[in-house]
Design a protein around this motif. Structure first.
Motif, short mmCIF file in Angstrom:
data_model
loop_
_atom_site.label_atom_id
_atom_site.label_comp_id
_atom_site.label_asym_id
_atom_site.label_seq_id
_atom_site.Cartn_x
_atom_site.Cartn_y
_atom_site.Cartn_z
N GLY B 135 18.20 8.79 43.00
CA GLY B 135 19.63 9.09 43.16
C GLY B 135 20.47 8.11 42.37
O GLY B 135 20.14 6.92 42.29
N GLY B 136 21.55 8.62 41.77
CA GLY B 136 22.43 7.78 40.97
C GLY B 136 23.00 6.61 41.75
O GLY B 136 23.29 5.55 41.19
N GLY B 137 23.13 6.81 43.07
CA GLY B 137 23.70 5.75 43.90
C GLY B 137 22.86 4.48 43.95
O GLY B 137 23.36 3.42 44.30
N THR B 142 27.73 3.89 46.35
CA THR B 142 27.14 4.71 47.40
C THR B 142 28.27 5.22 48.28
O THR B 142 29.43 4.94 48.04
CB THR B 142 26.18 3.88 48.25
OG1 THR B 142 26.91 2.80 48.83
CG2 THR B 142 25.06 3.29 47.41
N SER B 146 24.93 6.33 53.85
CA SER B 146 23.82 6.65 52.96
C SER B 146 22.73 5.57 52.97
O SER B 146 21.89 5.52 52.07
CB SER B 146 24.33 6.85 51.53
OG SER B 146 24.94 5.68 51.04
N GLN B 150 19.62 5.84 50.30
CA GLN B 150 19.53 4.91 49.17
C GLN B 150 18.35 3.96 49.32
O GLN B 150 17.80 3.48 48.33
CB GLN B 150 20.84 4.13 49.03
CG GLN B 150 22.05 5.00 48.74
CD GLN B 150 21.93 5.77 47.43
OE1 GLN B 150 21.32 5.29 46.48
NE2 GLN B 150 22.47 6.97 47.39
N SER B 180 23.68 12.33 40.39
CA SER B 180 24.76 12.24 41.38
C SER B 180 25.71 13.39 41.14
O SER B 180 25.79 13.89 40.02
CB SER B 180 25.61 10.98 41.20
OG SER B 180 24.99 9.88 41.71
N ASP B 242 25.10 12.13 35.87
CA ASP B 242 26.17 12.22 36.86
C ASP B 242 27.54 12.56 36.27
O ASP B 242 28.57 12.37 36.94
CB ASP B 242 26.27 10.90 37.65
CG ASP B 242 26.75 9.74 36.78
OD1 ASP B 242 26.91 9.93 35.56
OD2 ASP B 242 26.97 8.65 37.32
#
Lengths: 251, 251
Positions: B135-137, B142, B146, B150, B180, B242
């Motif tokens: 995940g981009g986070g 974030t 999450s 994450q 994302s 993203d």
């Protein structure tokens, strides 16, 4: 239809190495390509070899950048893909960097990137894709004598982070390519004796998990993909391509 | 020749969202595809829709992973591409995460990823490619609630860093995709009330430089490029996709 059919593309430093491989890759995929280089002979040879437009131009000189933009506008009209790739490499110990060496290096490798992009903005199409050549060492490990190289390349990365937002209203994407351990003439140009180069590559290969150096064409493939409509959601990022070098074991 | 002609591919969680989009793209580019999902009805529907092989399997259960490997071996023989994509998402405030919720979440999204790769190794071809859904986070910003998501995605990223070296002797590449702001059924599945979702995406769009949310196909295109021979020097890296979301202005 080819992946980049009817797209117009400008590549600075397209007369050798990754730049030249990208000229070929974009041409093969249907783009109309104009490239630059500082050396008129190699520019002419590359233009003939690839069937594209070569322009002798030095990215450290703003006047030449402005002229390049005018010439591009005449040759291609508006531009869909801009790959700012031209650069020099100087491996030199930190203590030996004089002000003159510093200014000269920054002028082409950092300031030249900044103003090439700025001067091209008026003739970029909305939704154009911009690519900046950087180096994976900006994110991972570096090597001795690379203080100038990574200073300029890190500054280039910062342009991705800041300009993503400023270019967004026109739908222009901007991304950086961060290669390492790719085989080109860059070491020869950096002033290494030719007989030392195989040894340099041997050392590099020892640290690459894939146990080989990359080919310029492999970087060109990544640029071509990112320039295509398939990559239209990829924006504001730095993509490393290094065969896994960044994951080298520390012991 | 198509870019994935004659390649064999396994995609976990291929019955919806990015997984399903990837099943289609792989198939279109010539690969033989087997995918998994937990829900027998949606697996059967997706298999019928795409003309690929769907297998009901739960990645949180090692016995089922072993069964899946056996079944894959019978159906496809050796594997060229493994996309470990299955996962759940739970948005839940940190203070409300019980040990049971924690264990359950880690089991499918972290341990399941780990052992899926481990159990598939014997039937992977040399020079195979593994992709992990992250995940981009994990690299940028974030959202509240999450912490579980994450945590497991960061663990998946760590596998890229560590396994690049361990898989290198067989020429196996491993990379992670970090999306994302992609519009899929994820929010609905995460328990976000359906009527609020359009508003959430609407708000999200405003902060994405390309002014749209991503489509599952955007991510599938990137995956298809990375598993192709064109990307053979891309190894050990985490690619964010993203739309430039990570470059959101802080003020």
């Amino acid at each position: 239809m080819k992946q980049l059919q009817n797209k117009t593309a400008v590549i600075t430093g397209g007369n050798s190495g990754i730049g030249l491989a990208t000229v070929k890759a974009l041409k093969d995929r249907g783009a109309k390509v104009l490239f630059t280089g500082r050396n008129p002979e190699t520019v002419a040879a590359a233009a003939k070899e690839t069937g594209t437009i070569g322009v002798a131009s030095d990215q450290s000189d703003l006047k030449q950048i402005e002229h390049l933009v005018k010439r591009t506008s005449q040759e291609l009209g508006k531009v869909d893909i801009l790959f700012i790739n031209a650069g020099t490499l100087k491996i030199i110990p930190f203590e030996q960097v004089t002000e003159e060496i510093y200014d000269d290096y920054i002028s082409i490798n950092q300031k030249g990137f900044y103003f090439t992009l700025q001067k091209f903005l008026p003739i970029l199409n909305d939704n154009a894709a911009v690519f900046l050549m950087s180096g994976s060492g900006t994110k991972t490990s570096t090597f001795l004598g690379s203080s100038l190289k990574f200073q300029a390349a890190s500054a280039v990365n910062s342009m991705v982070r800041t300009l993503t937002l400023e270019l967004a209203p026109r739908g222009i994407r901007i991304n950086a390519i961060l290669p390492a351990a790719v085989e080109t003439d860059v070491y020869k140009h950096a002033g290494f004796p030719e007989e030392a180069i195989p040894q340099i590559y041997e050392t590099i290969v020892a640290g690459v998990p894939l146990k080989r150096v990359g080919k310029a064409e492999e970087v060109a493939n990544l640029v071509a993909f990112l320039a295509s409509d398939e990559a239209s959601y990829i924006n504001g990022v730095e993509y490393i391509i290094d065969g896994g070098l960044a994951r080298k074991a520390v012991f | 020749m198509k870019s994935l002609q004659n390649k064999t591919a396994v995609i976990t969680g291929g019955n919806s969202g990015i997984g399903l989009a990837t099943v289609k793209v792989f198939k279109d580019r010539g690969a033989k595809v087997l995918f998994t999902g937990r829900n027998p009805e949606t697996v059967a529907a997706a298999a019928k829709e795409t003309g690929t092989i769907g297998v009901v399997s739960d990645q949180s259960d090692l016995k089922q992973i072993e069964g899946l490997v056996k079944r894959t071996s019978q159906e496809l023989g050796k594997i060229d591409i493994l996309f470990v994509n299955a996962g759940t998402i739970k948005m839940i405030p940190f203070g409300q995460v019980t040990e049971e919720i924690f264990d359950q979440y880690i089991k499918i999204n972290q341990k399941g990823v780990y052992f899926t790769i481990q159990k598939f190794l014997p039937i992977l071809n040399d020079n195979a490619v593994i992709l992990l859904m992250s995940g981009g986070g994990t690299k940028t910003l974030t959202t509240p609630g999450s912490s579980l998501n994450q945590q497991t995605k960061s663990a998946a990223n760590s596998m890229v860093r560590t396994l690049t070296l361990e898989l290198a002797p067989r020429g196996i590449r491993i990379n992670a995709i970090l999306p994302s702001a992609i519009e899929t059924d994820l929010m609905k599945n995460a328990g976000v009330p359906e009527e609020t979702i359009p508003k959430t995406y609407g708000k999200l769009k405003e902060s994405i430089p390309v002014k749209r949310t991503g489509k599952a196909e955007d991510v599938a295109n990137l995956v298809a490029f990375l598993v192709s021979d064109e990307a053979s020097y891309i190894n050990g890296v985490e690619y964010v996709i993203d739309g430039g979301f990570a470059r959101k202005a802080v003020f």
